[in-house]
Design an enzyme around this catalytic site. Structure first.
Site, PDB file in Angstrom:
ATOM      1  N   MET A  35      42.498 -44.324 -14.256  1.00 50.02           N
ATOM      2  CA  MET A  35      42.291 -45.697 -13.791  1.00 50.02           C
ATOM      3  C   MET A  35      43.169 -46.648 -14.606  1.00 50.02           C
ATOM      4  O   MET A  35      42.930 -47.863 -14.631  1.00 50.02           O
ATOM      5  CB  MET A  35      40.820 -46.086 -13.912  1.00 50.02           C
ATOM      6  CG  MET A  35      39.929 -45.232 -13.013  1.00 50.02           C
ATOM      7  SD  MET A  35      38.412 -46.032 -12.543  1.00 50.02           S
ATOM      8  CE  MET A  35      37.647 -46.296 -14.137  1.00 50.02           C
ATOM      9  N   GLY A  36      44.190 -46.095 -15.284  1.00 50.76           N
ATOM     10  CA  GLY A  36      45.126 -46.943 -16.015  1.00 50.76           C
ATOM     11  C   GLY A  36      44.575 -47.444 -17.337  1.00 50.76           C
ATOM     12  O   GLY A  36      43.584 -46.933 -17.844  1.00 50.76           O
ATOM     13  N   HIS A  39      45.607 -44.751 -22.840  1.00 47.54           N
ATOM     14  CA  HIS A  39      45.482 -44.590 -24.292  1.00 47.54           C
ATOM     15  C   HIS A  39      45.835 -43.147 -24.634  1.00 47.54           C
ATOM     16  O   HIS A  39      46.178 -42.354 -23.747  1.00 47.54           O
ATOM     17  CB  HIS A  39      44.075 -44.983 -24.756  1.00 47.54           C
ATOM     18  CG  HIS A  39      42.975 -44.305 -23.993  1.00 47.54           C
ATOM     19  ND1 HIS A  39      42.770 -42.942 -24.032  1.00 47.54           N
ATOM     20  CD2 HIS A  39      42.039 -44.793 -23.143  1.00 47.54           C
ATOM     21  CE1 HIS A  39      41.745 -42.633 -23.258  1.00 47.54           C
ATOM     22  NE2 HIS A  39      41.287 -43.738 -22.689  1.00 47.54           N
ATOM     23  N   HIS A  42      44.570 -40.297 -22.379  1.00 46.51           N
ATOM     24  CA  HIS A  42      45.342 -40.072 -21.151  1.00 46.51           C
ATOM     25  C   HIS A  42      46.665 -39.371 -21.471  1.00 46.51           C
ATOM     26  O   HIS A  42      47.098 -38.477 -20.744  1.00 46.51           O
ATOM     27  CB  HIS A  42      45.673 -41.405 -20.460  1.00 46.51           C
ATOM     28  CG  HIS A  42      44.480 -42.209 -20.035  1.00 46.51           C
ATOM     29  ND1 HIS A  42      44.154 -43.418 -20.594  1.00 46.51           N
ATOM     30  CD2 HIS A  42      43.534 -41.975 -19.089  1.00 46.51           C
ATOM     31  CE1 HIS A  42      43.080 -43.913 -20.009  1.00 46.51           C
ATOM     32  NE2 HIS A  42      42.665 -43.056 -19.100  1.00 46.51           N
ATOM     33  N   GLN A  66      33.774 -46.166  -7.009  1.00 48.13           N
ATOM     34  CA  GLN A  66      32.992 -45.520  -8.063  1.00 48.13           C
ATOM     35  C   GLN A  66      32.314 -46.522  -8.995  1.00 48.13           C
ATOM     36  O   GLN A  66      31.699 -46.143  -9.973  1.00 48.13           O
ATOM     37  CB  GLN A  66      33.850 -44.520  -8.844  1.00 48.13           C
ATOM     38  CG  GLN A  66      34.913 -45.130  -9.736  1.00 48.13           C
ATOM     39  CD  GLN A  66      35.836 -44.065 -10.295  1.00 48.13           C
ATOM     40  OE1 GLN A  66      36.602 -43.432  -9.581  1.00 48.13           O
ATOM     41  NE2 GLN A  66      35.765 -43.844 -11.602  1.00 48.13           N
ATOM     42  N   GLN A 158      31.843 -35.430 -15.027  1.00 49.95           N
ATOM     43  CA  GLN A 158      32.889 -35.585 -14.013  1.00 49.95           C
ATOM     44  C   GLN A 158      33.687 -34.289 -13.887  1.00 49.95           C
ATOM     45  O   GLN A 158      33.953 -33.811 -12.779  1.00 49.95           O
ATOM     46  CB  GLN A 158      33.800 -36.752 -14.409  1.00 49.95           C
ATOM     47  CG  GLN A 158      35.053 -36.862 -13.586  1.00 49.95           C
ATOM     48  CD  GLN A 158      35.814 -38.130 -13.900  1.00 49.95           C
ATOM     49  OE1 GLN A 158      35.455 -39.207 -13.447  1.00 49.95           O
ATOM     50  NE2 GLN A 158      36.881 -38.024 -14.686  1.00 49.95           N
ATOM     51  N   SER A 191      39.222 -46.600 -22.259  1.00 50.23           N
ATOM     52  CA  SER A 191      39.773 -47.917 -21.878  1.00 50.23           C
ATOM     53  C   SER A 191      38.727 -48.996 -22.135  1.00 50.23           C
ATOM     54  O   SER A 191      39.060 -50.140 -22.433  1.00 50.23           O
ATOM     55  CB  SER A 191      40.167 -47.916 -20.400  1.00 50.23           C
ATOM     56  OG  SER A 191      41.038 -46.839 -20.123  1.00 50.23           O
TER      57      SER A 191
HETATM   58  P1  AMP Z   1      39.850 -42.903 -16.828  1.00 47.50           P
HETATM   59  O1  AMP Z   1      41.132 -43.651 -16.770  1.00 47.50           O
HETATM   60  O2  AMP Z   1      38.896 -43.417 -17.862  1.00 47.50           O
HETATM   61  O3  AMP Z   1      39.241 -42.677 -15.475  1.00 47.50           O
HETATM   62  O4  AMP Z   1      40.234 -41.456 -17.347  1.00 47.50           O
HETATM   63  C1  AMP Z   1      41.224 -40.674 -16.715  1.00 47.50           C
HETATM   64  C2  AMP Z   1      41.159 -39.277 -17.269  1.00 47.50           C
HETATM   65  O5  AMP Z   1      41.378 -39.307 -18.676  1.00 47.50           O
HETATM   66  C3  AMP Z   1      39.802 -38.602 -17.050  1.00 47.50           C
HETATM   67  O6  AMP Z   1      40.004 -37.226 -16.733  1.00 47.50           O
HETATM   68  C4  AMP Z   1      39.137 -38.765 -18.399  1.00 47.50           C
HETATM   69  O7  AMP Z   1      38.182 -37.769 -18.667  1.00 47.50           O
HETATM   70  C5  AMP Z   1      40.324 -38.629 -19.329  1.00 47.50           C
HETATM   71  N1  AMP Z   1      40.031 -39.246 -20.622  1.00 47.50           N
HETATM   72  C6  AMP Z   1      39.563 -40.498 -20.851  1.00 47.50           C
HETATM   73  N2  AMP Z   1      39.363 -40.688 -22.170  1.00 47.50           N
HETATM   74  C7  AMP Z   1      39.697 -39.525 -22.782  1.00 47.50           C
HETATM   75  C8  AMP Z   1      39.703 -39.080 -24.136  1.00 47.50           C
HETATM   76  N3  AMP Z   1      39.319 -39.873 -25.134  1.00 47.50           N
HETATM   77  N4  AMP Z   1      40.103 -37.820 -24.388  1.00 47.50           N
HETATM   78  C9  AMP Z   1      40.500 -36.988 -23.382  1.00 47.50           C
HETATM   79  N5  AMP Z   1      40.521 -37.356 -22.082  1.00 47.50           N
HETATM   80  C10 AMP Z   1      40.130 -38.606 -21.798  1.00 47.50           C
END
Ligand code: AMP
Length: 288
Positions: A35-36, A39, A42, A66, A158, A191
């Protein structure tokens, strides 16, 4: 659109064409859905993706379906230029960044929903959340046509749901889970950490520390009663200002069903409000 080495794709038609072109050229595609507001978590997924596919496609889409009506869809942090810079520095090949109108027609009426796994952990506090996730991930699988897709273990439920979805709907896609990336002090990167004030950031560390308490109880104290562990972890977290527990759960890592005793590998997962920010974290407990 080409941006010094990274291709930006904004429409479904263009992404279909790009995927077909890559397929004809014999290239495998690894997809990293996000979702951008990227960090290091990602970026770890993007780097891992390079080991599994010839072309890494990062999708950036804050998916409205969502988010619940009272959740932070509007406030969710967005910075496309920063994301572009970071994705390029991690050597992603394609950014797929569709608009909402591109992804959902006004008369969209098809949703993908699992029957059991979404009922646990975050499900009760976020009704409809996983239905939105499985719907958008199904669309992304159809649009990007990856051979491999990567998801973070930070969002453990998830990941479990995506694995089940992929199996149940016979997607020919390998799902890879990537370990949680943490700040140097242990806070799981997210994020949503951008919402935290300095004081809240201090309290947010109690999630990770609470998980470490559980780990020590199991490995050093040889305590197996789930209720005792939950109580101890909850007490520790709520001793920090601004915190409010949503849930602390000990469950089977595959079925996500609650367990009473830690006899084998057990997931401890938690969701905690820190001020107005809801944070999640988890680890797997391994009894001696
Ligand atoms: P999001 O942008 O929060 O939807 O996350 C996108 C992807 O990055 C998802 O598969 C998350 O599980 C993964 N993700 C988010 N934070 C972390 C983290 N701290 N360590 C590893 N993967 C992450």
């Amino acid at each position: 659109m080409q941006d010094s080495g990274i291709k930006i794709v904004k429409t479904i038609d263009d992404m279909h064409q790009e995927a077909t072109r890559l397929g004809l050229a014999g290239k495998t595609i690894a997809l990293v859905p996000t979702m951008g507001f990227l960090h290091e978590g990602h970026l770890a997924l993007i780097r891992e993706a390079q080991r599994h596919g010839d072309t890494v496609v990062v999708s950036i889409f804050v998916n409205p379906t969502q988010f619940g009506p009272t959740e932070d869809f509007k406030a969710y942090p967005r910075d496309f230029n920063r994301d572009l810079y970071l994705a390029r520095s991690a050597k992603a090949d394609v950014i797929f960044a569709p608009s909402h109108e591109t992804m959902y027609d006004n008369d969209h009426e098809t949703f993908v929903q699992l029957k059991g796994l979404p009922d646990f952990l975050c499900g009760p506090s976020r009704p409809g959340h996983f239905r939105g996730v499985t719907t958008v991930v199904t669309k992304l699988f159809n649009i990007v046509k990856p051979q491999v897709a990567l998801f973070g273990e930070k969002d453990y439920q998830q990941l479990a749901i995506i694995r089940r979805l992929t199996r149940d709907l016979s997607f020919d896609i390998r799902i890879i889970g990537v370990p949680t990336v943490r700040e140097p002090d242990g806070l799981a990167m997210s994020s949503r950490n951008a919402y935290l004030s300095q004081e809240e950031r201090l309290s947010a560390l109690s999630l990770y520390q609470g998980l470490q308490i559980a780990k020590r109880m199991v490995t050093e104290g040889e305590i197996t009663e789930a209720n005792r562990i939950k109580e101890e972890v909850s007490r520790y977290i709520t001793s920090h200002p601004y915190t409010k527990i949503d849930y602390v759960a000990l469950c089977n890592p595959s079925t996500l069903k609650n367990i009473n005793r830690v006899k084998e590998e057990t997931l401890i997962a938690l969701a905690v409000w820190v001020g107005t920010t809801r944070l999640i974290d988890n680890i797997v407990l391994k009894p001696r």
